[in-house]
Design a protein around this motif. Structure first.
Motif, mmCIF file in Angstrom:
data_model
loop_
_atom_site.group_PDB
_atom_site.id
_atom_site.type_symbol
_atom_site.label_atom_id
_atom_site.label_comp_id
_atom_site.label_asym_id
_atom_site.label_seq_id
_atom_site.Cartn_x
_atom_site.Cartn_y
_atom_site.Cartn_z
ATOM 1 N N ALA A 126 0.833 -1.209 0.000
ATOM 2 C CA ALA A 126 0.000 0.000 0.000
ATOM 3 C C ALA A 126 0.868 1.260 0.000
ATOM 4 N N ASN A 127 1.957 1.251 0.754
ATOM 5 C CA ASN A 127 2.855 2.392 0.806
ATOM 6 C C ASN A 127 3.541 2.611 -0.547
ATOM 7 N N LEU A 128 4.039 1.542 -1.139
ATOM 8 C CA LEU A 128 4.743 1.655 -2.422
ATOM 9 C C LEU A 128 3.806 2.050 -3.560
ATOM 10 N N ALA A 129 2.513 1.740 -3.426
ATOM 11 C CA ALA A 129 1.537 2.105 -4.452
ATOM 12 C C ALA A 129 1.155 3.585 -4.369
ATOM 13 N N ASP A 130 1.500 4.249 -3.272
ATOM 14 C CA ASP A 130 1.211 5.667 -3.104
ATOM 15 C C ASP A 130 2.026 6.472 -4.118
ATOM 16 N N SER A 131 1.558 7.656 -4.454
ATOM 17 C CA SER A 131 2.294 8.482 -5.420
ATOM 18 C C SER A 131 3.662 8.901 -4.884
ATOM 19 N N LEU A 132 3.786 8.971 -3.548
ATOM 20 C CA LEU A 132 5.056 9.323 -2.921
ATOM 21 C C LEU A 132 5.301 8.371 -1.747
ATOM 22 N N PRO A 133 5.973 7.223 -1.984
ATOM 23 C CA PRO A 133 6.231 6.289 -0.874
ATOM 24 C C PRO A 133 6.977 7.000 0.248
ATOM 25 N N SER A 134 6.582 6.696 1.477
ATOM 26 C CA SER A 134 7.095 7.467 2.611
ATOM 27 C C SER A 134 7.472 6.593 3.803
ATOM 28 N N ILE A 135 8.288 7.182 4.651
ATOM 29 C CA ILE A 135 8.608 6.630 5.961
ATOM 30 C C ILE A 135 7.803 7.450 6.964
ATOM 31 N N GLU B 262 10.984 13.865 21.114
ATOM 32 C CA GLU B 262 11.768 12.637 21.150
ATOM 33 C C GLU B 262 11.341 11.768 19.968
ATOM 34 N N ALA B 263 12.291 11.353 19.147
ATOM 35 C CA ALA B 263 12.000 10.445 18.039
ATOM 36 C C ALA B 263 11.845 9.046 18.619
ATOM 37 N N VAL B 264 10.681 8.443 18.412
ATOM 38 C CA VAL B 264 10.349 7.173 19.037
ATOM 39 C C VAL B 264 10.469 5.999 18.075
ATOM 40 N N LEU B 265 9.984 6.167 16.837
ATOM 41 C CA LEU B 265 9.864 5.035 15.925
ATOM 42 C C LEU B 265 9.864 5.509 14.489
ATOM 43 N N VAL B 266 10.435 4.698 13.599
ATOM 44 C CA VAL B 266 10.268 4.876 12.160
ATOM 45 C C VAL B 266 9.677 3.591 11.605
ATOM 46 N N THR B 267 8.784 3.722 10.645
ATOM 47 C CA THR B 267 8.151 2.561 10.042
ATOM 48 C C THR B 267 7.828 2.840 8.575
#
Length: 184
Positions: A75-84, A99-104
């Motif tokens: 679903a993320n890769l199908a977006d016009s702008l894949p994102s983190i 505070e940076a907690v998580l990246v996904t």
């Protein structure tokens, strides 16, 4: 035949920009602007400064891709702008105040954190190399679900009126009427 790993991990640095606020109620605005794949450890190291605008390498967090989440990555890769998706948490008395907690890479997980209302979720565009890394893992693990049309059974369930109304009511004209107390 070798079995594919159920998860892979990469250190991912996040760059957060501090800009002057545009209202008198917010002195500063914070926005995640970039990711640094394979970055080393950092703790709010200043990267660039232009006047009052400062970019910080806020943190380096592990980006973990799980085989069970492959559908979310599709679903993320199908977006016009894949994102983190970066999850930031406000620090009461901290400097810096976030505070940076998580990246996904899962938009579903990012949405879960955004639904609580207590965390700030920033969407950061992926670099081309990161898109390729996520795409390769996703292609290896994604199993599309095949659509199976449900067949309706032929039994007629509307022929009996089981449970309709209150059995204490003897009239058939108004089966939804409340029962009355019998006066003696």
């Amino acid at each position: 035949m070798a079995q594919a790993a159920i998860h892979i991990e990469m250190p991912l640095g996040v760059v957060v920009r501090k800009s002057p606020g545009v209202t008198r109620w917010a002195k500063w605005t914070w926005k995640a602007v970039a990711v640094l794949p394979g970055a080393g450890p950092a703790d709010w190291a200043e990267v660039r400064r232009e006047g009052a605008v400062v970019d910080y390498h806020a943190a380096t967090l592990p980006l973990v891709l799980w085989a069970a989440e492959a559908e979310a990555y599709v679903a993320n890769l199908a977006d016009s702008l894949p994102s983190i998706y970066l999850v930031l948490r406000e620090e009461r008395d901290g400097d810096p105040p976030l505070e940076a907690v998580l990246v996904t890479a899962s938009p579903f997980e990012g949405q879960d954190y955004a639904d609580t209302g207590e965390d700030i979720v920033e969407k950061i565009p992926m670099t081309p190399g990161l898109i390729a890394w996520v795409r390769d893992f996703t292609q290896e693990h994604f199993q599309p679900e095949h659509f199976v049309k449900r067949r309706r059974d032929k039994s007629r369930v509307d022929l009996t009126e089981d449970g309709k109304g209150d059995p204490r009511i003897r009239q058939t004209s108004d089966v939804y009427r409340a029962p009355r107390r019998v006066l003696q």
